[in-house]
Design an enzyme around this catalytic site. Structure first.
Site: not given
Ligand code: MIC
Ligand code: SF4
Length: 643
Positions: A533, A119, A64-65, A535, A379
């Site tokens: 996140s 995630d 999905d990313h 990550r 965010r």
């Molecule tokens: C995000 O919202 O920052 C992400 C991308 O979903 C991350 C995961 C990632 O960095 O792959 C998260 O929230 O954990």
């Molecule tokens: Fe995707 Fe993270 Fe954004 Fe949710 S917050 S839509 S999991 S990138």
């Protein structure tokens, strides 16, 4: 003892430790989820553990990313993930099926179970009464291998809801209010449990919006009871048989309580660049808006898009404002297509994207220079949109529509007549985009394109940490600062040597170069270092560049765990004022730290060779964490034991 819901689920899943806040416990994990940006690394780690089939009730791998596919990298990752899933007993949600958290909520979440996801927004499942926790990929890989999940027993913060939301005020306003009260570090070490009469007026997806964005509080997770509303949602998804009731004991005791009267809430908005920078929409009304984005795992349910469509019907997007919409799942997308709501959205002038994370993680739709972008996302960290000079505001779908139509920040009550929404009793369910694992796993070949680089391993901890301070940063540094995402960097998630070139690049473009020239070193930070996140690349890539320790005033939960998982020492100033005694470029030494950790000490002395200062550092590690750190990370730790 009278328990709340979270404590009940923990008790049912407890495999080690005692439920005393702050002490380490281990819980059994029933379900896991991964997404493609963290999943490639999680599955490389799972492979390294050498376990043929996942040991969970169900594990799902989502894509999905990383779906822009502007080069071969994303598609390489998808093929790898699909083959790993088929081979190791994992369900595979194909690209186009939706955002992991929305699909998991609709199709797989089971109240009373535990879910660990790579995630940070995994707590979305708390909306259905799941104890759903975000973690680094390695922790999720370990859970797939049947290992429990370790965490300090959280305190439980009750948020007692009374009253009922008024028209044009919705779930997003509730969580923005909680963020205003608690701040982005107010939830650290806590589970937020929602109770009270007000809960009954919130639908399952409203609750999921609230638990989803509980991640921004720094909380371990957030949770709602499982009641008749949960049951109705699961029944509409054809899953009534998986429903159980979950309620807190009468007189359950909580560590703290916050009260919110829903009837008194008004539309709220988070201003740049932090989700807790919350004010009333009316306080900043009139600000010109360049872009509006509706979607993400926080606000793209059927309810949200029906409200958006209803409010947009017969209206047009302001000529100065771009409106873009990304539905949360294929199920939602199909439903709004079939009932005509999508036509109202298109007719208003919205731009339609596929059902993925998209603009939320800077995968396209970067706003113009110095833009004001109003988003229903979770965010608004600086630069995350892809445009460093842009200011992102977080708001409800209702407020987003008002901004799009009027071209300026506007209290959505000015839209006039509210849209009524009653959740459907039945969705058209079609799981054909979720591929079950293979019946003949031995015949499945893992597909490894050139973007799938071998996994770097940590080394045993050095006796003495020596090196220079590579970077000194302030409070609330996010993982987006440490390891940026976006269309350029995200495709490199399965290639650590390549992605490490981008560590801290938005903070200091020379960081990676300097780390290599200086042969690694340490990082100094302020409060809540590593928020945001899950990550693990924010630990793994610095490890690859030779970072041996991070010294801060405090850490965010998931990032601290990720540092330990990759053998980087998470050290804290015993006296936060000592932060001033170390500067960037200073040569430091922490003599005998490995022996001290082995001997059970949790206080160490750092010698700053640049100015002669001696600084006391602490490191509160559980017995298990000490060994993990000394052995160069959790992968080595597990491998050393399963041999
Ligand atoms: C995000 O919202 O920052 C992400 C991308 O979903 C991350 C995961 C990632 O960095 O792959 C998260 O929230 O954990
Ligand atoms: Fe995707 Fe993270 Fe954004 Fe949710 S917050 S839509 S999991 S990138």
């Amino acid at each position: 003892m009278k328990y709340g819901i979270a404590q009940k689920i923990i008790k049912n899943h407890l495999v080690e430790g005692e439920m005393i806040p702050g002490t380490e416990i281990a819980i059994k994990i029933d379900h896991t989820l991964t997404q493609d940006a963290t999943g490639t690394m999680a599955y490389l780690q799972f492979e390294a553990l050498g376990i043929p089939k996942v040991a969970t009730k169900r594990s799902v791998s989502y894509v999905d990313h990383n779906t822009l596919q502007s080069g071969f990298e994303n598609a390489d990752d998808h093929a790898f993930l699909q083959s790993v899933a088929a081979k190791h007993g994992i369900f595979f949600s194909r690209p186009g099926n939706g955002i992991c958290h929305q699909v998991q909520l609709e199709r797989f979440d089971i109240p009373g179970d535990t879910l660990l996801g790579s995630d940070s927004h995994t707590p979305t499942g708390g909306g259905l009464g799941v104890l759903a926790i975000g973690a680094g990929g390695l922790d999720v890989a370990a859970a797939m291998a049947g290992q429990p999940f370790y965490m300090p027993m959280p305190k439980i913060c009750e948020v007692r809801l009374s009253g009922k939301l008024r028209p044009f005020v919705s779930a997003k306003d509730v969580i923005l209010e909680v963020l205003r009260i608690m701040s982005v570090k107010g939830g650290v070490g806590k589970i937020v449990e929602y109770t009270g009469e007000g809960v009954k007026s919130l639908s399952a997806t409203d609750r999921a919006t609230i638990t989803n964005m509980g991640a921004e509080l720094g909380a371990t997770t957030s949770i709602f009871p499982s009641d008749e509303i949960t049951k109705a949602f699961m029944a509409s998804q054809g899953r009534e048989n998986e429903w159980i009731e979950l309620k807190a004991d009468e007189g359950a005791e909580y560590d703290e309580t916050i009260e919110i009267n829903l009837s008194e809430l008004v539309p709220m908005i988070a201003q740049p660049h932090s989700p807790d920078n919350v004010v009333k929409v009316s306080d900043i009304a009139g600000k010109k808006v360049d872009q509006v984005c509706i979607g993400s795992c926080t606000n793209s349910s059927f309810r949200d898009l029906m409200i958006v469509a209803g409010l947009l019907k017969g209206r047009k997007v302001s000529p100065e404002t771009s409106l873009v919409i990304s539905p949360g799942s294929r199920l939602v997308f199909e439903a709004i297509t079939k009932n005509g709501a999508l036509a109202d959205i298109i007719s208003a002038g919205a731009r339609i994207l596929e059902c993925t994370c998209g603009p939320c993680i800077g995968m396209g739709q970067a706003p113009k220079t110095s833009a004001v972008s109003v988003r229903t996302f979770n965010r608004n960290f600086e630069g995350r949109s892809g445009t460093k000079s842009a200011g992102v505001y977080l708001a409800s779908p209702e407020t987003a529509v008002a901004a799009a139509v009027f071209g300026k920040i506007t209290d959505p009550r000015e839209l006039g007549t509210p849209v009524e929404f009653t959740p459907p009793t039945e969705y058209k369910v079609d799981d054909s985009m979720v591929l079950p694992p293979s019946d003949e796993p031995e015949k499945v070949e893992i597909v490894r394109g050139p973007n799938i680089a071998p996994l770097p391993l940590g080394k045993d901890m050095a006796e003495t940490i020596t090196g220079k301070v590579l970077l000194k940063v302030g409070d609330n540094i996010t993982t987006d600062h440490i390891m940026p995402a976006g269309a350029k960097v995200l495709p490199l998630r399965s290639n650590i040597p390549a992605i490490s070139e981008h560590v801290f690049e938005q903070v200091d473009a020379d960081f990676a170069k300097r780390a290599k020239e200086w042969g690694g070193g340490v990082i100094v930070g302020g409060e809540n270092y590593g928020q945001g996140s899950s990550r693990e690349h924010a630990a793994l890539a610095p490890m690859y560049l030779g970072v041996k320790a991070v010294i801060t005033k405090s850490f965010a939960r998931i990032h601290r765990q990720n540092l330990i998982n990759f053998g980087i020492a998470p050290l804290k100033f015993a006296d936060p004022a000592d932060y001033d005694k170390i500067g960037q470029g200073d040569e430091i030494e922490i003599p005998g730290i490995a022996a001290d950790i082995k001997a059970g000490k949790s206080e160490f002395t750092l010698v700053n060779k640049a100015n002669g200062a001696e600084v006391k550092l602490t490191c509160d590690l559980s017995g298990r964490e000490k060994t993990v750190l000394l052995e160069g990370g959790r992968l080595n730790f597990i491998k050393n034991r399963v041999k």
